[in-house]
Design a protein around this motif. Sequence first.
Motif, short mmCIF file in Angstrom:
data_model
loop_
_atom_site.label_atom_id
_atom_site.label_comp_id
_atom_site.label_asym_id
_atom_site.label_seq_id
_atom_site.Cartn_x
_atom_site.Cartn_y
_atom_site.Cartn_z
N LEU A 25 0.60 -1.20 -0.12
CA LEU A 25 0.26 0.09 -0.35
C LEU A 25 1.43 1.37 -0.21
CD1 LEU A 25 -2.77 1.24 0.45
CD2 LEU A 25 -1.85 1.05 2.92
N LEU A 26 1.85 1.48 0.45
CA LEU A 26 3.12 2.86 1.04
C LEU A 26 3.87 2.61 -0.14
CD1 LEU A 26 4.25 1.36 4.48
CD2 LEU A 26 3.05 3.47 3.65
N LEU A 27 4.26 1.55 -0.70
CA LEU A 27 4.58 1.66 -2.51
C LEU A 27 3.64 1.55 -3.56
CD1 LEU A 27 7.18 1.19 -4.32
CD2 LEU A 27 6.50 -1.41 -4.41
N LEU A 28 2.99 1.79 -3.83
CA LEU A 28 1.61 1.99 -4.38
C LEU A 28 1.02 3.63 -4.21
CD1 LEU A 28 -0.83 1.10 -6.92
CD2 LEU A 28 -2.12 1.07 -4.62
N ILE A 29 0.56 3.96 -2.81
CA ILE A 29 1.07 5.60 -2.62
C ILE A 29 1.76 6.70 -3.03
CG2 ILE A 29 0.89 7.26 -0.52
CD1 ILE A 29 -0.67 4.70 0.94
N ILE A 30 2.86 5.95 -3.38
CA ILE A 30 4.56 6.47 -3.47
C ILE A 30 4.39 7.02 -4.68
CG2 ILE A 30 7.05 6.21 -3.88
CD1 ILE A 30 7.14 5.25 -1.11
N SER A 38 -0.79 15.64 -6.51
CA SER A 38 -2.21 16.43 -6.36
C SER A 38 -3.36 14.77 -5.31
CB SER A 38 -3.69 16.59 -7.33
OG SER A 38 -4.12 15.35 -8.23
N PHE A 39 -3.05 13.39 -5.15
CA PHE A 39 -3.62 12.35 -4.93
C PHE A 39 -3.44 12.61 -3.29
CE2 PHE A 39 -2.70 8.42 -2.44
CZ PHE A 39 -3.34 8.09 -2.48
N LEU A 276 -8.74 -4.69 5.78
CA LEU A 276 -8.63 -3.05 5.73
C LEU A 276 -7.29 -2.69 4.73
CD1 LEU A 276 -10.03 0.18 6.30
CD2 LEU A 276 -7.39 -0.29 8.53
N ILE A 277 -7.02 -2.93 4.86
CA ILE A 277 -5.00 -2.22 3.84
C ILE A 277 -5.87 -2.99 2.55
CG2 ILE A 277 -2.57 -2.62 3.75
CD1 ILE A 277 -3.37 -1.23 6.28
N GLY A 278 -5.53 -4.06 2.05
CA GLY A 278 -6.81 -4.14 1.01
C GLY A 278 -7.54 -3.92 0.43
N VAL A 284 -7.17 3.11 -3.65
CA VAL A 284 -5.36 3.68 -4.07
C VAL A 284 -5.48 3.16 -5.29
CG1 VAL A 284 -3.78 4.27 -3.73
CG2 VAL A 284 -5.02 4.25 -1.47
N LEU A 285 -5.83 2.13 -6.04
CA LEU A 285 -5.59 1.55 -7.09
C LEU A 285 -6.67 2.34 -8.41
CD1 LEU A 285 -3.72 0.44 -9.04
CD2 LEU A 285 -5.72 -1.72 -8.71
N ASN A 286 -7.90 2.35 -7.62
CA ASN A 286 -9.21 3.00 -7.83
C ASN A 286 -8.82 4.81 -8.58
OD1 ASN A 286 -10.55 0.49 -8.65
ND2 ASN A 286 -11.36 1.09 -6.90
#
Length: 319
Positions: A25-30, A38-39, A276-278, A284-286
């Motif tokens: 999740l953290l990698l995806l956010i980065i 703007s994310f 919850l993380i999933g 975040v992906l959407n």
Amino acid sequence: MQQEESNLSIKSKEMLSKLGPLFGLLLLIIIVSVLNPSFLSIANIFNVLRQVSISAIIAFGMTFVILTGGIDLSVGSTLALTGAIAASLLAGGLDPFLTMGIALILGLILGAINGVVITKGKVAPFIATLATMTIYRGLTLVFTEGRPISGLGDHYSFQLFGKGYFLGFPVPVVTMVIAFFILYFILQKTTFGRRVYAVGGNEEAAKLSGINTDRVKIAVYAITGFLAALSALILTSRLNSAQPTAGESYELDAIAAVVLGGTSLNGGKGWIFGTLIGALIIGVLNNGMNLIGVSSFWQQVVKGIVILLAVLMDRKKSA
């Protein structure tokens, strides 16, 4: 000494495996933040969390079901039916709190029906919930005559449930967090939670140890129905209407969130924090793909690939 070191190594590997989705999740956010800064705006983060709250609450219930080795394909249809009935009652002038109570009880009953069909009817969970998915969706279309239900009235308390804020945070997000902590406590700190894991780990052994496995299964499906109804109330409040097609494919997002969070489809292994993380990963992906401008058609492909990879990883761990 060697035995202690071996046990410590196993525990370390298990912890790393559990925290894997969080690192993902953290990698995806980065990555998304680099592609579109703007994310990270407060408005967008709240938007992501508000969107995630509905699917996450459903996924929490799905976690209980999958931990017992089952599956529930009817959650989206349960959401649609309970949302439609709640909207109809509100449009008819019924008190919003009474309306919400009726919708939640109905969701619990619809979920319990799944559990009874599976346990007493000896029907495989996939088949049983596939049938009730179709039945509940059909009842929704019959009840609504295929048309949206609007004109719900100006009920501040109900509108607050889906669109309001509490201490600066969206109420749906607060509801999701409260639901998470309650369900986390139930799974990790109660006898019922231990029985859920026991049933999924080895049902025959659970029976021999005196656990009423049928009762546990009915309870987890009832919980899932209740949470689907809770999500229905949030969605209906947010839209100020009920759509007969509401909740379509929500069951897939819920299952994906559970699997991405590390819960085994074979049952007996997993935790609700991972779910919850999933759910956040999917949210975040959407959102990230929307911000980047990825076609909605390709978004489906990407989500499908992510789900497939998660299932393959689950199979590899179970082997």
